[in-house]
Design a protein around this motif. Structure first.
Motif, PDB file in Angstrom:
ATOM      1  N   LEU A   1     -12.328   6.328  -1.720  1.00 42.12           N
ATOM      2  CA  LEU A   1     -11.628   5.284  -2.470  1.00 42.12           C
ATOM      3  C   LEU A   1     -11.475   5.698  -3.930  1.00 42.12           C
ATOM      4  CD1 LEU A   1     -13.162   1.966  -1.093  1.00 42.12           C
ATOM      5  CD2 LEU A   1     -11.151   3.227  -0.301  1.00 42.12           C
ATOM      6  N   ASP A   2     -12.545   6.192  -4.528  1.00 43.13           N
ATOM      7  CA  ASP A   2     -12.484   6.642  -5.926  1.00 43.13           C
ATOM      8  C   ASP A   2     -11.432   7.736  -6.106  1.00 43.13           C
ATOM      9  OD1 ASP A   2     -14.457   4.868  -6.763  1.00 43.13           O
ATOM     10  OD2 ASP A   2     -16.077   6.348  -6.591  1.00 43.13           O
TER      11      ASP A   2
ATOM     12  N   ALA B   1      -2.387   5.935  -3.376  1.00 41.34           N
ATOM     13  CA  ALA B   1      -2.845   6.259  -4.732  1.00 41.34           C
ATOM     14  C   ALA B   1      -2.697   5.038  -5.620  1.00 41.34           C
ATOM     15  CB  ALA B   1      -2.038   7.420  -5.312  1.00 41.34           C
ATOM     16  N   VAL B   2      -3.603   4.959  -6.604  1.00 41.91           N
ATOM     17  CA  VAL B   2      -3.610   3.868  -7.579  1.00 41.91           C
ATOM     18  C   VAL B   2      -3.692   4.492  -8.959  1.00 41.91           C
ATOM     19  CG1 VAL B   2      -4.835   1.800  -8.395  1.00 41.91           C
ATOM     20  CG2 VAL B   2      -4.855   2.377  -5.945  1.00 41.91           C
TER      21      VAL B   2
ATOM     22  N   LYS C   1      -8.637   8.005  -4.655  1.00 39.97           N
ATOM     23  CA  LYS C   1      -7.289   7.433  -4.658  1.00 39.97           C
ATOM     24  C   LYS C   1      -6.882   6.946  -6.044  1.00 39.97           C
ATOM     25  CE  LYS C   1      -6.798   5.390  -0.026  1.00 39.97           C
ATOM     26  NZ  LYS C   1      -6.515   4.082   0.615  1.00 39.97           N
ATOM     27  N   ILE C   2      -7.847   6.725  -6.932  1.00 45.67           N
ATOM     28  CA  ILE C   2      -7.578   6.199  -8.270  1.00 45.67           C
ATOM     29  C   ILE C   2      -7.391   7.391  -9.202  1.00 45.67           C
ATOM     30  CG2 ILE C   2      -8.432   4.738 -10.140  1.00 45.67           C
ATOM     31  CD1 ILE C   2     -10.188   3.334  -7.910  1.00 45.67           C
TER      32      ILE C   2
ATOM     33  N   ALA D   1      -7.455   0.372  -3.820  1.00 43.44           N
ATOM     34  CA  ALA D   1      -7.708   1.640  -3.119  1.00 43.44           C
ATOM     35  C   ALA D   1      -8.304   1.393  -1.730  1.00 43.44           C
ATOM     36  CB  ALA D   1      -8.641   2.521  -3.947  1.00 43.44           C
TER      37      ALA D   1
END
Length: 165
Positions: A7-8, A97-98, A10-11, A90
């Motif tokens: 998740l991290d 992607a964010v 994706k940021i 995310a």
């Protein structure tokens, strides 16, 4: 299920995201871009995001920074800080992607990325969508998606305030 590290990952900052978008496009992926505050994620947001993702193979979501949310929505917003909003975003399987933007519109970010599809809610007309002319000039599409009636963060916030008064 995605791990916290996934998740991290994706940021992304703008430079990392630009490299990722270029790699996706080189691999034949169709990149969709949308943006918003997404302060309290609700049914309307999730429905909109999944429908946006169906327009391509990779969905990029640009979140307003905390400062820009306050400028748009007032000093009592955002209700969640940008790091929290990014992690929640995310966590959605449809989001690839964010990133963030602090300007009044994401036009500079859109011009940098030039997504294949730029999408906003149908409360906007094409001529009101920041970055639309740049995407169209680059051969991309600009589209709107009907919003789910009765769902808004402002309405949820107002209801919560009434119930706690």
């Amino acid at each position: 299920m995605a791990t916290r590290a996934e998740l991290d990952a994706k940021i992304m900052d703008r430079n990392t995201l630009l490299s990722q978008v270029q790699a996706w496009k080189a691999a034949g992926e169709k990149v969709v871009f949308t943006n918003g505050c997404f302060d309290i994620l609700h049914f309307g947001h999730v429905d909109y995001l999944y429908r946006a993702a169906e327009l391509g193979t990779k969905l990029v979501v640009a979140l307003n920074t905390d400062t820009s949310v306050s400028a748009l929505k007032g000093p009592h917003r955002p209700l969640q800080d940008e790091a929290s909003r990014a992690l929640v975003m995310a966590g959605l399987g449809c989001v690839s992607a964010v990133t963030f933007f602090g300007e009044s519109t994401p036009e500079a970010l859109i011009t940098l990325l030039l997504p294949d599809v730029l999408v906003k809610g149908a409360d906007y007309t094409i001529d009101q969508i920041a970055g639309a002319s740049q995407v169209l000039e680059a051969g991309g599409k600009v589209m709107t998606i009907a919003l789910s009636a009765g769902y808004s963060t402002s309405a949820i916030e107002a209801k919560a305030r009434r119930q706690t008064s």
